[in-house]
Design a protein around this motif. Sequence first.
Motif, PDB file in Angstrom:
ATOM      1  N   MET A   7       0.881  -1.036   0.030  1.00 10.12           N
ATOM      2  CA  MET A   7      -0.013   0.043  -0.045  1.00 10.12           C
ATOM      3  C   MET A   7       0.988   1.237  -0.034  1.00 10.12           C
ATOM      4  O   MET A   7       1.919   1.244   0.733  1.00 10.12           O
ATOM      5  CB  MET A   7      -1.086  -0.042   1.296  1.00 10.12           C
ATOM      6  N   ARG A   8       0.747   2.225  -0.776  1.00 13.78           N
ATOM      7  CA  ARG A   8       1.162   3.419  -0.910  1.00 13.78           C
ATOM      8  C   ARG A   8       0.400   4.607  -0.406  1.00 13.78           C
ATOM      9  O   ARG A   8      -0.864   4.695  -0.706  1.00 13.78           O
ATOM     10  CB  ARG A   8       1.586   3.777  -2.265  1.00 13.78           C
ATOM     11  N   ILE A   9       1.055   5.419   0.430  1.00 15.63           N
ATOM     12  CA  ILE A   9       0.176   6.810   0.983  1.00 15.63           C
ATOM     13  C   ILE A   9       1.365   7.820   0.883  1.00 15.63           C
ATOM     14  O   ILE A   9       2.504   7.670   0.926  1.00 15.63           O
ATOM     15  CB  ILE A   9      -0.233   6.355   2.372  1.00 15.63           C
ATOM     16  N   ALA A  10       0.868   8.919   0.618  1.00 16.35           N
ATOM     17  CA  ALA A  10       1.549  10.074   0.669  1.00 16.35           C
ATOM     18  C   ALA A  10       2.246  10.332   2.199  1.00 16.35           C
ATOM     19  O   ALA A  10       1.733  10.200   3.110  1.00 16.35           O
ATOM     20  CB  ALA A  10       0.709  11.431   0.659  1.00 16.35           C
ATOM     21  N   ARG A  11       3.492  10.741   1.987  1.00 23.21           N
ATOM     22  CA  ARG A  11       4.365  11.002   3.175  1.00 23.21           C
ATOM     23  C   ARG A  11       4.090  12.339   3.870  1.00 23.21           C
ATOM     24  O   ARG A  11       4.061  13.229   3.004  1.00 23.21           O
ATOM     25  CB  ARG A  11       5.982  10.730   2.947  1.00 23.21           C
ATOM     26  N   THR A  12       3.680  12.469   4.859  1.00 18.25           N
ATOM     27  CA  THR A  12       3.127  13.825   5.671  1.00 18.25           C
ATOM     28  C   THR A  12       3.842  13.921   6.908  1.00 18.25           C
ATOM     29  O   THR A  12       4.206  13.062   7.596  1.00 18.25           O
ATOM     30  CB  THR A  12       1.691  13.857   5.871  1.00 18.25           C
ATOM     31  N   PRO A  13       3.829  15.155   7.132  1.00 20.06           N
ATOM     32  CA  PRO A  13       4.710  15.591   8.490  1.00 20.06           C
ATOM     33  C   PRO A  13       3.991  15.267   9.679  1.00 20.06           C
ATOM     34  O   PRO A  13       4.247  14.559  10.766  1.00 20.06           O
ATOM     35  CB  PRO A  13       4.893  17.054   8.771  1.00 20.06           C
ATOM     36  N   GLU A  14       2.301  14.915   9.570  1.00 19.45           N
ATOM     37  CA  GLU A  14       1.415  14.317  10.627  1.00 19.45           C
ATOM     38  C   GLU A  14       1.859  12.849  10.647  1.00 19.45           C
ATOM     39  O   GLU A  14       1.971  12.444  11.854  1.00 19.45           O
ATOM     40  CB  GLU A  14      -0.010  14.524  10.032  1.00 19.45           C
ATOM     41  N   PHE A  15       2.132  12.168   9.469  1.00 18.90           N
ATOM     42  CA  PHE A  15       2.314  10.703   9.720  1.00 18.90           C
ATOM     43  C   PHE A  15       4.048  10.585  10.601  1.00 18.90           C
ATOM     44  O   PHE A  15       3.981   9.616  11.551  1.00 18.90           O
ATOM     45  CB  PHE A  15       2.684   9.672   8.390  1.00 18.90           C
ATOM     46  N   ALA A  16       4.915  11.451  10.126  1.00 21.05           N
ATOM     47  CA  ALA A  16       6.131  11.308  10.908  1.00 21.05           C
ATOM     48  C   ALA A  16       5.949  11.587  12.456  1.00 21.05           C
ATOM     49  O   ALA A  16       6.659  10.841  13.327  1.00 21.05           O
ATOM     50  CB  ALA A  16       6.893  12.372  10.206  1.00 21.05           C
ATOM     51  N   GLU A  17       5.175  12.573  12.734  1.00 19.80           N
ATOM     52  CA  GLU A  17       4.906  12.772  14.250  1.00 19.80           C
ATOM     53  C   GLU A  17       4.050  11.823  14.704  1.00 19.80           C
ATOM     54  O   GLU A  17       4.549  11.138  16.133  1.00 19.80           O
ATOM     55  CB  GLU A  17       4.115  14.048  14.184  1.00 19.80           C
ATOM     56  N   GLU A  18       3.044  11.061  14.138  1.00 19.52           N
ATOM     57  CA  GLU A  18       2.236   9.864  14.589  1.00 19.52           C
ATOM     58  C   GLU A  18       3.282   8.670  14.811  1.00 19.52           C
ATOM     59  O   GLU A  18       3.050   7.970  15.887  1.00 19.52           O
ATOM     60  CB  GLU A  18       1.109   9.716  13.757  1.00 19.52           C
ATOM     61  N   ARG A  19       4.199   8.543  14.038  1.00 15.89           N
ATOM     62  CA  ARG A  19       5.048   7.259  13.840  1.00 15.89           C
ATOM     63  C   ARG A  19       5.909   7.520  15.063  1.00 15.89           C
ATOM     64  O   ARG A  19       5.983   6.225  15.816  1.00 15.89           O
ATOM     65  CB  ARG A  19       5.961   7.362  12.737  1.00 15.89           C
ATOM     66  N   GLU A  20       6.246   8.525  15.440  1.00 19.20           N
ATOM     67  CA  GLU A  20       7.124   8.623  16.874  1.00 19.20           C
ATOM     68  C   GLU A  20       6.428   8.613  17.880  1.00 19.20           C
ATOM     69  O   GLU A  20       6.693   7.915  18.782  1.00 19.20           O
ATOM     70  CB  GLU A  20       7.934  10.065  16.603  1.00 19.20           C
ATOM     71  N   ARG A  21       5.178   9.268  18.041  1.00 17.31           N
ATOM     72  CA  ARG A  21       4.427   9.199  19.274  1.00 17.31           C
ATOM     73  C   ARG A  21       3.724   8.044  19.526  1.00 17.31           C
ATOM     74  O   ARG A  21       3.809   7.799  20.628  1.00 17.31           O
ATOM     75  CB  ARG A  21       3.132  10.548  19.021  1.00 17.31           C
ATOM     76  N   PHE A  22       3.302   7.241  18.544  1.00 17.80           N
ATOM     77  CA  PHE A  22       2.798   6.160  18.800  1.00 17.80           C
ATOM     78  C   PHE A  22       3.653   4.901  18.663  1.00 17.80           C
ATOM     79  O   PHE A  22       3.472   3.528  18.633  1.00 17.80           O
ATOM     80  CB  PHE A  22       1.508   5.633  17.979  1.00 17.80           C
ATOM     81  N   ARG A  23       4.725   4.974  18.164  1.00 17.82           N
ATOM     82  CA  ARG A  23       5.949   4.054  18.319  1.00 17.82           C
ATOM     83  C   ARG A  23       5.486   3.182  17.051  1.00 17.82           C
ATOM     84  O   ARG A  23       5.489   1.911  17.222  1.00 17.82           O
ATOM     85  CB  ARG A  23       6.389   3.496  19.473  1.00 17.82           C
ATOM     86  N   LEU A  24       4.715   3.780  15.986  1.00 18.75           N
ATOM     87  CA  LEU A  24       4.588   2.583  14.970  1.00 18.75           C
ATOM     88  C   LEU A  24       5.586   1.753  14.408  1.00 18.75           C
ATOM     89  O   LEU A  24       6.822   2.424  14.084  1.00 18.75           O
ATOM     90  CB  LEU A  24       3.835   3.686  13.869  1.00 18.75           C
ATOM     91  N   ARG A  25       5.526   0.614  14.151  1.00 14.92           N
ATOM     92  CA  ARG A  25       6.291  -0.297  13.630  1.00 14.92           C
ATOM     93  C   ARG A  25       5.835  -0.670  12.130  1.00 14.92           C
ATOM     94  O   ARG A  25       4.462  -1.444  12.258  1.00 14.92           O
ATOM     95  CB  ARG A  25       6.536  -1.552  14.460  1.00 14.92           C
ATOM     96  N   HIS A  26       6.691  -0.553  11.171  1.00 18.91           N
ATOM     97  CA  HIS A  26       6.216  -0.928   9.746  1.00 18.91           C
ATOM     98  C   HIS A  26       7.156  -1.219   8.784  1.00 18.91           C
ATOM     99  O   HIS A  26       6.980  -1.597   7.732  1.00 18.91           O
ATOM    100  CB  HIS A  26       5.265   0.074   9.084  1.00 18.91           C
TER     101      HIS A  26
END
Length: 66
Positions: free
Chosen positions: A1-20
């Motif tokens: 799946m492809r989605i646009a890279r956004t500053p919001e995702f970068a922030e959520e990736r760090e805040r929620f410790r998303l693993r992908h």
Amino acid sequence: MRIARTPEFAEERERFRLRHVCEECAHHDPDLDECAHGYPTTEHCRAYYDREARGDLVFCKEFELR
């Protein structure tokens, strides 16, 4: 799946410790540094996200958290 890279995702990736990324996937073979299913890993590995500041985020359909 492809989605646009956004500053919001970068922030959520760090805040929620998303693993992908491949290195966090149960199907990643660390000794060979490749996917056990044979999928290409260039756009899924940690180095790609650390190196690339723009472009799409690419999520693997086979990702399974270790």
